[in-house]
Each structure stands twice: as C-alpha cells, then as structure tokens.
Enzyme design. Sequence first.
Site, PDB file in Angstrom:
ATOM      1  N   GLU A 166       0.815  -1.225   0.000  1.00  0.00           N
ATOM      2  CA  GLU A 166       0.000   0.000   0.000  1.00  0.00           C
ATOM      3  C   GLU A 166       0.845   1.270   0.000  1.00  0.00           C
ATOM      4  OE1 GLU A 166      -2.886  -0.052   3.132  1.00  0.00           O
ATOM      5  OE2 GLU A 166      -3.666  -1.999   2.589  1.00  0.00           O
ATOM      6  N   GLU A 363      -5.768  -8.449   1.009  1.00  0.00           N
ATOM      7  CA  GLU A 363      -6.397  -8.034   2.272  1.00  0.00           C
ATOM      8  C   GLU A 363      -7.840  -7.661   2.015  1.00  0.00           C
ATOM      9  OE1 GLU A 363      -4.770  -4.735   4.502  1.00  0.00           O
ATOM     10  OE2 GLU A 363      -2.755  -5.554   4.364  1.00  0.00           O
TER      11      GLU A 363
HETATM   12  O1  IFM Z   1      -4.361  -2.758   9.302  1.00  0.00           O
HETATM   13  C1  IFM Z   1      -4.311  -2.293   7.997  1.00  0.00           C
HETATM   14  C2  IFM Z   1      -3.183  -2.941   7.235  1.00  0.00           C
HETATM   15  O2  IFM Z   1      -1.953  -2.779   7.851  1.00  0.00           O
HETATM   16  C3  IFM Z   1      -3.088  -2.349   5.845  1.00  0.00           C
HETATM   17  N1  IFM Z   1      -4.353  -2.384   5.181  1.00  0.00           N
HETATM   18  C4  IFM Z   1      -5.524  -1.905   5.881  1.00  0.00           C
HETATM   19  C5  IFM Z   1      -5.601  -2.564   7.252  1.00  0.00           C
HETATM   20  C6  IFM Z   1      -6.843  -2.053   8.003  1.00  0.00           C
HETATM   21  O3  IFM Z   1      -6.781  -0.685   8.197  1.00  0.00           O
END
Ligand code: IFM
Length: 456
Positions: A166, A363
């Site tokens: 990210e 994710e």
């Molecule tokens: O916890 C985070 C993660 O580290 C990166 N993506 C989003 C998640 C939730 O906010």
Amino acid sequence: MTYAFPAGFLWGAATAAYQIEGAATAGGRKPSVWDTFSKTPGRVCTGETGDIACDHYHRFESDVRLMAELGIRNYRFSVAWPRILPDGTGAVNETGIDFYKRLLDCLQQHGITPHCTLFHWDSPQALEDRYGSWRSRQIADDFAAYVDVVVRRLGDRISDWMTINEIPCFTDLGYGVGKPGRHAPGTVVASRKEVHQTVHHALLAHGKAVQAIRAASPRSCRVALVDCAGSAIPLSETAADIAAAKTAFQDQWMNGMVTWGALNGRYSDAFVKRAERDGEMPDIAAGDMAIIRQPLDQYALNLYSGSWIRAADNALGYDKPALPKGYPRLDMDWLNLVPECLYWTPRFIRECTGFSGPVVISENGTAAQDSIDANGEVMDLDRIRYLKDYLRQVHRASREGLLHGYFVWSLLDNFEWAWGYSKRFGIIYTVYEDQRRILKQSAKWYADCIRANAVV
Ligand code: IFM
C-alpha cells in the site's frame, strides 16, 4: 444461488510485522519510524505502541497451530526491515533472520504456504534520521539491498514474494502538507509535489526490489506488488455508468501513479494533466519508468471500500454522489460497505492496464466492536455478514477469471496504526492483558468456507 469457487482457489489470512510481532527491542531489532511515531504523544489516539502487540515473536508457534486448525493454507506476513538491518543498511542481524527461518519452518510443518511481504510500513528510523526515508531517492537502492539480503537467506523457503504494501499509506498519508501526516513518519512537507516524489521513490524501490528478488531467489518464484487501488463502482450496471467508473478509476486516490506506474509504465493521463496544471509532477529521471514497470507474476489488491460513480455531463464525464450520513459501515470511519469493490477493481485493472496475469485479494476484512460474551464466545455476526457480502463479489470475479485468491485481514486482532488496539480486525480475538487467543464466530465460519471452497 450457491457460491462455489473454482478448484484451486487460494484461501488465506494476512498480518504485518509491526502490527503483531511486538518484541520491539528483542534480538537486535532497532526502531522503525512506527516505533518513533507511536511513542510521540498525540500520534496514536490511544497512546499505544507496537512494543508488545500480539507478542507473536514469542508465540508464533501457537498462532500457526491455530491457523492450521482453521484449515488456512496460505499465510501472508511481512518481514520487518529493522529486524534484518537494524541500521537500515550494512550489518545483517542474523538473530532477526533466524526468527523468520523458525516461523517459515513452522509454517511448512503445518502445510501452510508463506506469502512474504518485504515492506509493510516499518522503515528503519535510522534511514529517516539519515536522509528522510521516502523523501530521498537513496531509499530505492537501500531497499533493494535489504531485499537482496532477505531473499538470499530466506529464499529457499519462499516462492511467493510481495514487494511493498500500500504505497499511498506511508507516502500520501505519511507526509502532510500544512498538517502532519496521519501515518509515520508524520512529516510536514511543503507541497504536493514533494508528496508525489515520495510515491515515485517508493515505486522505484518496488521496481528495484523485483529485480533484486529475481536475481537472488534460489528457486523459481512469483513476485507481486500490493496495491490499495481506489475503487470506482458504477452506480448502475449500464454502459454509461460503467464507462464513467472506468474513467474515474484512473484518478482515484493514487491509482494514476501507483497502478498506472507499476502496470503501464507511465502515470495516468488524468494524473499527469492535473499534476502538470498544479505544478505537482514529481521529478522523474531517465529510465525510472522502465524500472518501475517490472513484469509481475501476480498483482495483489488490498480492498475494503470504494466510491459510487455515475455518468455526468461535465468536464470529467462522471460524478461521485456523496454518501448519506447513515450509509452502512461497521467500526471504521472510512470503511463504508461497498462489497462491489472486489469485483470492479480487478475488472478495471484488467481493462485499463496491460496486466492480464493472476490477481489476488491480499487483504479484505473489517473492524467490528467485538466482545467476549457470558459464554466466553465472540459472536461477531456483523463481521460474518460483511465477509459474506464481500466474498460473494469475490466469487463473481473468480468465476470470470479475474481473481484467484483471497486473504482475510486479519488473522488476529492487532495494532491498528493510529487507532492503536481500539480497532479489532481479526477473525481471532486477542486478549491483550494475557495474550490469550479466542476463535471468533467468523473464524469458525471462515473455516467452513475453506472446507466447502464456497461462501457458506
Ligand atoms: O491494518 C491495515 C493494514 O496494515 C493495511 N491495510 C488496511 C488494514 C486495516 O486498516
């Protein structure tokens, strides 16, 4: 309707080093920018740090055992740069390497495939002190050197690599113009051009890391970038709204830089037009875009929400209706329920970029207000409701060959950055007082989905 997935669909769970490991000073680890940020009063709303977190550094064996009991066969975790090179560059900390070797051996014993992220926001504080980390081009070479070290030592145990997690979050949210960024290092810079420069450096680091992995890996491997592409969802599935959403997609958040840069080797027309008009284009050296656009074996998407888009008779050709106050969300202010992001984002990636390889959801999940009830159970029926809706969209995408896997965020409740431990994203409940783990109802339901290879 049954929601059965194609055979071979990959089910997994994800975590990140700073959020779960704890053991902040154990075994030679030195501070990352998140150690410094979280210890600075006012940065994390609860005043908490990742010093102990889930103490996974000492408890990884029982955590892996739990994963195996749930039938999770793919685990995405990250390596902490300051555990491997405590000063950012130079001497390798073999104790840090040993920790990951033991973790990887344990995963192997339980038949779990590791998916290793090389950077999930914890840049060494030493590099922040030396040259302002992502503000300097030097970080791209230093990152590639760190990657080389990791791949040479752990590459006999790993086939799936993810370079950087990210990019917008530690660049755009890490550097603020006028007020400090909400993420580490929380620096205030003078202009958007400087923010875009940090994004450019991170992309360069990704490109050089891909080259380093391919050069150092002792076995054939797959390499991906983890993108949190902003999602644009057509308000209706009419040709006009779909076309409008596709146009909007090239300028959602940092897509015009990250997604277009990594996959098309140029920044999007929409981004360039706006950045040139506003004097916000980053400096780009000759050859940079070719380094950034490395052939990838897989593209990884962290997706949680999105914006509804409809066709409009204006200069952009689209507009983004504001969400009403009561729009559904669980326990995170930015996490509006938009399950369709899991279908439209992979589809637009396929249609707007030159990438036709496999895409995985690295994710997805939600924070919920979990608590232990009188029976000692955590009945997170709200999370199950959420995941069911999102997974049905994964199903739609996978039937069309757009997606081949899904990692739930997260395996266990953990340090949620500027929110500390106040937000619980896990399918396993962490009792921080004594580090007990309790399987939430969603974990049992997720195990049923894995067993059935379907959304149940
Ligand atoms: O916890 C985070 C993660 O580290 C990166 N993506 C989003 C998640 C939730 O906010």
